[in-house]
Scaffold this motif. Structure first.
Motif, short mmCIF file in Angstrom:
data_model
loop_
_atom_site.label_atom_id
_atom_site.label_comp_id
_atom_site.label_asym_id
_atom_site.label_seq_id
_atom_site.Cartn_x
_atom_site.Cartn_y
_atom_site.Cartn_z
N LEU A 13 0.83 -1.21 0.00
CA LEU A 13 0.00 0.00 0.00
C LEU A 13 0.86 1.26 0.00
N LEU A 14 2.15 1.10 0.36
CA LEU A 14 3.06 2.25 0.32
C LEU A 14 3.25 2.77 -1.10
N ILE A 15 2.86 1.96 -2.09
CA ILE A 15 2.93 2.40 -3.49
C ILE A 15 2.04 3.62 -3.70
N ILE A 16 0.91 3.65 -3.01
CA ILE A 16 -0.08 4.72 -3.22
C ILE A 16 0.47 6.09 -2.79
N PRO A 17 1.03 6.26 -1.56
CA PRO A 17 1.60 7.58 -1.24
C PRO A 17 2.76 7.96 -2.16
N LEU A 22 4.40 11.58 -6.73
CA LEU A 22 4.73 11.69 -8.15
C LEU A 22 3.64 12.45 -8.91
N PHE A 23 2.38 12.15 -8.58
CA PHE A 23 1.25 12.81 -9.26
C PHE A 23 1.25 14.31 -9.00
N ILE A 24 1.46 14.69 -7.73
CA ILE A 24 1.49 16.12 -7.38
C ILE A 24 2.66 16.81 -8.08
N GLY A 25 3.80 16.10 -8.16
CA GLY A 25 4.97 16.66 -8.83
C GLY A 25 4.71 16.90 -10.31
N VAL A 26 4.09 15.93 -10.98
CA VAL A 26 3.77 16.07 -12.42
C VAL A 26 2.75 17.18 -12.63
N PHE A 64 -7.53 3.55 -5.69
CA PHE A 64 -8.52 2.69 -5.04
C PHE A 64 -8.43 1.27 -5.60
N SER A 65 -8.25 1.14 -6.91
CA SER A 65 -8.15 -0.19 -7.53
C SER A 65 -6.90 -0.92 -7.06
N ILE A 66 -5.79 -0.18 -6.90
CA ILE A 66 -4.55 -0.78 -6.40
C ILE A 66 -4.74 -1.27 -4.97
N ALA A 67 -5.42 -0.45 -4.14
CA ALA A 67 -5.68 -0.82 -2.75
C ALA A 67 -6.51 -2.11 -2.68
N LEU A 68 -7.51 -2.22 -3.53
CA LEU A 68 -8.35 -3.43 -3.56
C LEU A 68 -7.54 -4.66 -3.96
N LEU A 69 -6.65 -4.50 -4.93
CA LEU A 69 -5.83 -5.63 -5.39
C LEU A 69 -4.81 -6.05 -4.33
N VAL A 70 -4.31 -5.08 -3.56
CA VAL A 70 -3.39 -5.41 -2.46
C VAL A 70 -4.13 -6.19 -1.39
N ILE A 71 -5.35 -5.76 -1.07
CA ILE A 71 -6.16 -6.49 -0.08
C ILE A 71 -6.44 -7.91 -0.58
N ALA A 72 -6.62 -8.05 -1.88
CA ALA A 72 -6.83 -9.39 -2.45
C ALA A 72 -5.60 -10.27 -2.22
N LEU A 73 -4.40 -9.68 -2.32
CA LEU A 73 -3.17 -10.43 -2.06
C LEU A 73 -3.09 -10.87 -0.59
N VAL A 74 -3.57 -10.01 0.31
CA VAL A 74 -3.60 -10.34 1.74
C VAL A 74 -4.54 -11.51 1.99
N ASN A 75 -5.55 -11.64 1.17
CA ASN A 75 -6.54 -12.72 1.22
C ASN A 75 -7.27 -12.78 2.58
N PRO A 76 -8.19 -11.83 2.81
CA PRO A 76 -9.00 -11.91 4.03
C PRO A 76 -9.93 -13.11 3.99
#
Length: 346
Positions: A13-17, A22-26, A64-76
């Motif tokens: 999830l650290l990918i998101i910050p 990067l987004f703000i910089g661009v 949001f989509s990346i966060a959902l896919l990371v949660i999928a990797l955690v496999n609740p």
């Protein structure tokens, strides 16, 4: 009830910050280049379809989509059924002294923190045993009823502090009496009470309470934390020592370990006094003690049939990823045509 199969994947999830920076910089770089190319009004005329809001929305959907896919990797996993299972073990109650004297730092990091460390490590070595926690000072407080949920026990334990008890003092007799009510009379398990304290201010009433406990089949052990040389009681503000507790004469109070009374309590309770300052030795002794104890079968309710839920997060993650793909970074024409505020065109 739920379980997380691979919680280490949450680090992704650290990918998101990082993406946000990067987004703000661009975005800042684009605005800077646009100002060099033309004025704001001129640029709006040259690029009327440009939309900062749509860029932010597109980034939000992607995150949001990346966060959902990371949660999928955690496999609740979700427990779908509560069932009663047969387990074997003993019943253990910890009576933790949280009086002000336990804040003394004559043993690092403090007596109270050392007591928590000892209890936590004992819990880590438990099998199917049930555990309960009582905290006490001037009166006693049931922190956690007896349970097989060791993770919950450790979580509640970390929150134990002197502020949880309304009055100061050392009401060990009340804590021992309360511990008797923790054990289930219908299940004749082996019962152990571990009193973790510095032994200060423990009176004769404690021994009479121990005698009642032994009549109920409870073995009482004591674990002493602190030094006989003693130390002052720090008063802190935001983790920094501002002063030490003083008596009515204005002299700094020195609190000392009292192994004598703790030994008397243990002897009366048909147990043993354990020196908690020698942490590993104390833990090993208790571990062997509980391993050799006769285990009794009892009923325990727990969630079963845990089912993986990652498919939902993968599905919604891909759905939002697809939505992000078709989401353009320009104004939406049909929204512009609505003319919600009845604006007239020049």
């Amino acid at each position: 009830m739920y379980q997380l199969e691979e919680p280490t994947y949450f680090y992704y999830l650290l990918i998101i910050p990082a993406m946000l920076v990067l987004f703000i910089g661009v975005l800042w770089w684009k605005k800077r280049k646009q100002k060099q190319f033309a004025s704001v009004d001129l640029f709006k005329k040259l690029s009327p379809e440009s939309s900062t809001f749509k860029s932010i929305l597109k980034f939000g959907v992607l995150s949001f989509s990346i966060a959902l896919l990371v949660i999928a990797l955690v496999n609740p996993k979700m427990g779908t059924k509560l069932q009663t299972v047969k387990r074997e073990g003993v019943d253990i109650v910890f009576a933790l002294d949280v009086s002000k004297s336990m804040l003394a730092e004559d043993i690092a990091p403090s007596r109270l923190d050392k007591a928590k460390q000892i209890i936590t490590k004992i819990i880590d070595n438990l099998g199917s045993d049930r555990v309960g926690i009582i905290v006490y000072a001037g009166n006693s407080y049931p922190l956690l009823p007896i349970t097989t949920d060791h993770a919950a026990a450790k979580m509640f334990l970390q929150n134990a502090n002197p502020d949880m008890v309304s009055s100061q003092g050392t009401a060990i007799n009340e804590a021992i009496s309360r511990s008797i009510t923790f054990f289930d009379d219908n299940e004749q398990t082996n019962r152990y009470l571990f009193v973790v304290s510095d032994g200060e201010d423990h009176g004769e009433s404690a021994l009479s309470a121990v005698e009642k406990a032994t009549k109920e089949g409870i073995k009482v052990y004591t674990i002493g934390v602190g030094t006989e040389k003693g130390g002052p009681i720090p008063i802190k503000d935001n983790g920094t020592i501002v002063r030490y507790k003083k008596d009515n004469k204005g002299e700094v109070v020195i609190t000392k370990l009292n192994p004598k009374i703790l030994s008397e309590i243990a002897d009366t309770g048909k147990g043993k006094y354990i020196d908690g300052n020698k942490t590993q030795k104390a833990i090993d002794y208790i571990k062997n003690l509980l391993l050799k104890a006769n285990k009794t079968e009892f009923d325990a309710k727990q969630f079963s049939d845990y089912k993986s839920q990652f498919e939902w997060f993968v599905a919604f993650g891909l759905l939002f990823l697809l939505f992000d793909t078709f989401l353009l970074e320009k104004k939406t024409k049909w929204i512009q045509k609505l003319n919600l505020f009845n604006q007239t065109k020049n």
